[in-house]
Design a protein around this motif. Structure first.
Motif, PDB file in Angstrom:
ATOM      1  N   GLN A  85      12.534  42.044  47.330  1.00  0.00           N
ATOM      2  CA  GLN A  85      11.601  42.461  46.301  1.00  0.00           C
ATOM      3  C   GLN A  85      11.942  43.809  45.674  1.00  0.00           C
ATOM      4  OE1 GLN A  85      11.047  41.530  49.336  1.00  0.00           O
ATOM      5  NE2 GLN A  85       9.580  42.762  50.413  1.00  0.00           N
ATOM      6  N   ASN A  86      12.872  44.583  46.250  1.00  0.00           N
ATOM      7  CA  ASN A  86      13.231  45.877  45.660  1.00  0.00           C
ATOM      8  C   ASN A  86      14.558  45.831  44.910  1.00  0.00           C
ATOM      9  OD1 ASN A  86      14.887  45.611  47.920  1.00  0.00           O
ATOM     10  ND2 ASN A  86      14.853  47.795  48.366  1.00  0.00           N
ATOM     11  N   MET A  87      15.122  44.661  44.680  1.00  0.00           N
ATOM     12  CA  MET A  87      16.404  44.540  43.986  1.00  0.00           C
ATOM     13  C   MET A  87      16.191  44.631  42.475  1.00  0.00           C
ATOM     14  SD  MET A  87      18.061  41.454  46.224  1.00  0.00           S
ATOM     15  CE  MET A  87      19.784  41.665  45.801  1.00  0.00           C
ATOM     16  N   LEU A 115       5.148  38.059  53.152  1.00  0.00           N
ATOM     17  CA  LEU A 115       5.824  39.349  53.267  1.00  0.00           C
ATOM     18  C   LEU A 115       4.929  40.431  53.845  1.00  0.00           C
ATOM     19  CD1 LEU A 115       7.849  39.303  49.926  1.00  0.00           C
ATOM     20  CD2 LEU A 115       8.557  38.586  52.203  1.00  0.00           C
ATOM     21  N   ALA A 116       3.672  40.122  54.057  1.00  0.00           N
ATOM     22  CA  ALA A 116       2.732  41.065  54.669  1.00  0.00           C
ATOM     23  C   ALA A 116       2.181  40.432  55.945  1.00  0.00           C
ATOM     24  CB  ALA A 116       1.586  41.376  53.697  1.00  0.00           C
ATOM     25  N   LYS A 117       1.707  41.265  56.831  1.00  0.00           N
ATOM     26  CA  LYS A 117       1.140  40.759  58.083  1.00  0.00           C
ATOM     27  C   LYS A 117      -0.301  40.277  57.914  1.00  0.00           C
ATOM     28  CE  LYS A 117       3.862  43.665  61.254  1.00  0.00           C
ATOM     29  NZ  LYS A 117       5.087  43.642  60.689  1.00  0.00           N
ATOM     30  N   LYS A 136       6.881  34.205  49.407  1.00  0.00           N
ATOM     31  CA  LYS A 136       8.064  33.646  48.753  1.00  0.00           C
ATOM     32  C   LYS A 136       7.920  32.141  48.601  1.00  0.00           C
ATOM     33  CE  LYS A 136      11.514  37.054  50.051  1.00  0.00           C
ATOM     34  NZ  LYS A 136      12.865  37.253  50.628  1.00  0.00           N
ATOM     35  N   ASP A 137       8.475  31.640  47.492  1.00  0.00           N
ATOM     36  CA  ASP A 137       8.544  30.191  47.316  1.00  0.00           C
ATOM     37  C   ASP A 137       9.763  29.668  48.077  1.00  0.00           C
ATOM     38  OD1 ASP A 137      10.865  30.364  45.723  1.00  0.00           O
ATOM     39  OD2 ASP A 137       9.914  29.624  43.921  1.00  0.00           O
ATOM     40  N   PRO A 138      10.037  28.372  48.083  1.00  0.00           N
ATOM     41  CA  PRO A 138      11.170  27.837  48.854  1.00  0.00           C
ATOM     42  C   PRO A 138      12.535  28.341  48.394  1.00  0.00           C
ATOM     43  CG  PRO A 138       9.671  26.079  48.237  1.00  0.00           C
ATOM     44  CD  PRO A 138       9.220  27.299  47.509  1.00  0.00           C
TER      45      PRO A 138
END
Length: 155
Positions: A85-87, A115-117, A136-138
């Protein structure tokens, strides 16, 4: 505001497998199929995208006021990358729901890559008091869920 543009037509996303993508976006996110083409190999298309001889499969889906064009490359051979996500150059889009924590739990139980707990409470800024999380999707595409719209930008 002056602009040469008057509308956003669609957002395009390169995917590994149209069938898996279609299922995820229909079943988990509520998008509807507009069209699907299993063989896009017209010469002008290669010119448009800058890849001579390109052959693709395309799936157009609509939901929540947007159209997403999913493209699966047949030729040239697609390259798989691990998206973070930071790219620089990557993007995400955000979907709204009334009960973010409940959707988080549903996705967790269904095995969606989160991506989060947990669903996170936003403590400052324009979304203060609302919940959000990324998933995220597949294909590794990052999406966000939020419980409130972003200001008054709709129109």
């Amino acid at each position: 505001m002056s602009s040469d543009f008057f509308a956003l037509n669609h957002v395009g996303i390169i995917v590994e497998d149209l069938d898996v993508t279609q299922h995820f976006y229909e079943e988990k996110l509520g998008f509807k199929v507009l069209s699907r083409n299993e063989d896009v190999s017209l010469p002008y298309y290669g010119e448009i995208i800058g890849l001579a001889g390109a052959r693709l499969k395309m799936l157009n889906m609509a939901g929540y006021g947007i159209v997403i064009e999913f493209i699966q490359y047949v030729y040239p051979e697609p390259e798989k990358i691990k998206i973070k996500q930071n790219m620089i150059g990557t993007a995400h889009f955000c979907l709204e729901t009334d009960d973010v924590p409940a959707l988080y739990e549903k996705f967790r139980k269904e095995g969606v890559e989160l991506l989060a707990k947990k669903a996170v409470l936003v403590e400052e800024g324009e979304h203060k008091g609302n919940f959000a999380f990324y998933f995220k999707d597949p294909n590794g595409i990052v999406l966000e869920v939020l419980s409130q719209p972003y200001g008054n930008v709709r129109g």
